[in-house]
Design a protein around this motif. Structure first.
Motif, PDB file in Angstrom:
ATOM      1  N   VAL A 206     -21.396 116.227 -14.998  1.00 51.79           N
ATOM      2  CA  VAL A 206     -21.877 114.887 -15.311  1.00 51.79           C
ATOM      3  C   VAL A 206     -23.028 114.541 -14.374  1.00 51.79           C
ATOM      4  CG1 VAL A 206     -21.269 112.440 -15.297  1.00 51.79           C
ATOM      5  CG2 VAL A 206     -19.632 114.115 -16.118  1.00 51.79           C
ATOM      6  N   LYS A 207     -24.093 114.030 -14.934  1.00 53.98           N
ATOM      7  CA  LYS A 207     -25.207 113.563 -14.127  1.00 53.98           C
ATOM      8  C   LYS A 207     -25.127 112.055 -14.019  1.00 53.98           C
ATOM      9  CE  LYS A 207     -28.195 117.387 -15.127  1.00 53.98           C
ATOM     10  NZ  LYS A 207     -29.537 117.805 -15.402  1.00 53.98           N
ATOM     11  N   GLY A 208     -25.773 111.519 -13.008  1.00 57.09           N
ATOM     12  CA  GLY A 208     -25.755 110.088 -12.758  1.00 57.09           C
ATOM     13  C   GLY A 208     -25.742 109.857 -11.264  1.00 57.09           C
ATOM     14  N   PHE A 209     -25.517 108.602 -10.876  1.00 54.03           N
ATOM     15  CA  PHE A 209     -25.425 108.337  -9.439  1.00 54.03           C
ATOM     16  C   PHE A 209     -24.355 107.306  -9.151  1.00 54.03           C
ATOM     17  CE2 PHE A 209     -28.637 105.415 -10.921  1.00 54.03           C
ATOM     18  CZ  PHE A 209     -28.374 104.241 -10.239  1.00 54.03           C
ATOM     19  N   LEU A 210     -23.763 107.484  -7.998  1.00 54.65           N
ATOM     20  CA  LEU A 210     -22.628 106.691  -7.553  1.00 54.65           C
ATOM     21  C   LEU A 210     -23.095 105.368  -6.964  1.00 54.65           C
ATOM     22  CD1 LEU A 210     -19.536 106.637  -6.853  1.00 54.65           C
ATOM     23  CD2 LEU A 210     -20.189 107.685  -4.667  1.00 54.65           C
TER      24      LEU A 210
ATOM     25  N   GLY B 161     -16.355 104.533  -6.575  1.00 54.92           N
ATOM     26  CA  GLY B 161     -17.225 103.574  -7.243  1.00 54.92           C
ATOM     27  C   GLY B 161     -17.602 104.025  -8.644  1.00 54.92           C
ATOM     28  N   ASP B 162     -18.212 103.101  -9.388  1.00 57.24           N
ATOM     29  CA  ASP B 162     -18.740 103.430 -10.705  1.00 57.24           C
ATOM     30  C   ASP B 162     -19.902 104.405 -10.562  1.00 57.24           C
ATOM     31  OD1 ASP B 162     -16.988 101.615 -11.946  1.00 57.24           O
ATOM     32  OD2 ASP B 162     -18.442  99.981 -11.862  1.00 57.24           O
ATOM     33  N   VAL B 163     -20.112 105.211 -11.600  1.00 61.24           N
ATOM     34  CA  VAL B 163     -21.238 106.139 -11.645  1.00 61.24           C
ATOM     35  C   VAL B 163     -22.128 105.718 -12.813  1.00 61.24           C
ATOM     36  CG1 VAL B 163     -21.978 108.533 -11.976  1.00 61.24           C
ATOM     37  CG2 VAL B 163     -19.891 108.028 -10.669  1.00 61.24           C
ATOM     38  N   ILE B 164     -23.381 105.372 -12.535  1.00 61.25           N
ATOM     39  CA  ILE B 164     -24.322 104.995 -13.588  1.00 61.25           C
ATOM     40  C   ILE B 164     -24.872 106.273 -14.205  1.00 61.25           C
ATOM     41  CG2 ILE B 164     -26.515 103.867 -14.125  1.00 61.25           C
ATOM     42  CD1 ILE B 164     -25.928 101.930 -11.795  1.00 61.25           C
ATOM     43  N   VAL B 165     -24.735 106.396 -15.543  1.00 59.02           N
ATOM     44  CA  VAL B 165     -25.204 107.592 -16.237  1.00 59.02           C
ATOM     45  C   VAL B 165     -26.328 107.297 -17.228  1.00 59.02           C
ATOM     46  CG1 VAL B 165     -23.054 108.874 -15.916  1.00 59.02           C
ATOM     47  CG2 VAL B 165     -23.359 107.466 -17.972  1.00 59.02           C
TER      48      VAL B 165
END
Length: 91
Positions: free
Chosen positions: A1-5, A38-42
């Motif tokens: 999964v790509k994205g950021f925390l 935390g949430d991960v924005i994808v």
């Protein structure tokens, strides 16, 4: 999964009002303390993001304060869409 925390959410910010969650604990990985939980924005407005810079560039080019955006996040094993209204970026 790509994205950021999301590591933290500022009080009374658009992120907090949208219900985004920052890291709530840390774990030790190979001797280093790493934030987790935390949430991960994808994605933003349906456009995939791999890192924070992708989101910032999109916002600078295509959005302004007061615009509504949709962030797609991963929270645990759930994929959620969260709408928020953009505010001024803190200094």
């Amino acid at each position: 999964v790509k994205g950021f925390l999301i590591t933290s959410v500022m009080p009374d910010s658009p992120a907090e009002k949208a219900g985004l969650i920052g890291c709530n604990r840390t774990v030790i990985v190979e001797g280093e303390e790493v934030p987790v939980g935390g949430d991960v924005i994808v994605a933003v407005d349906g456009r995939p993001v791999d890192r924070m810079n992708d989101l910032l560039v999109y916002l600078e080019r295509y959005r302004k304060v007061g615009d509504k955006i949709t962030l797609t996040i991963l929270r645990g094993n759930e994929k959620l869409d969260k709408e928020l209204v953009l505010g001024e970026r803190p200094p």
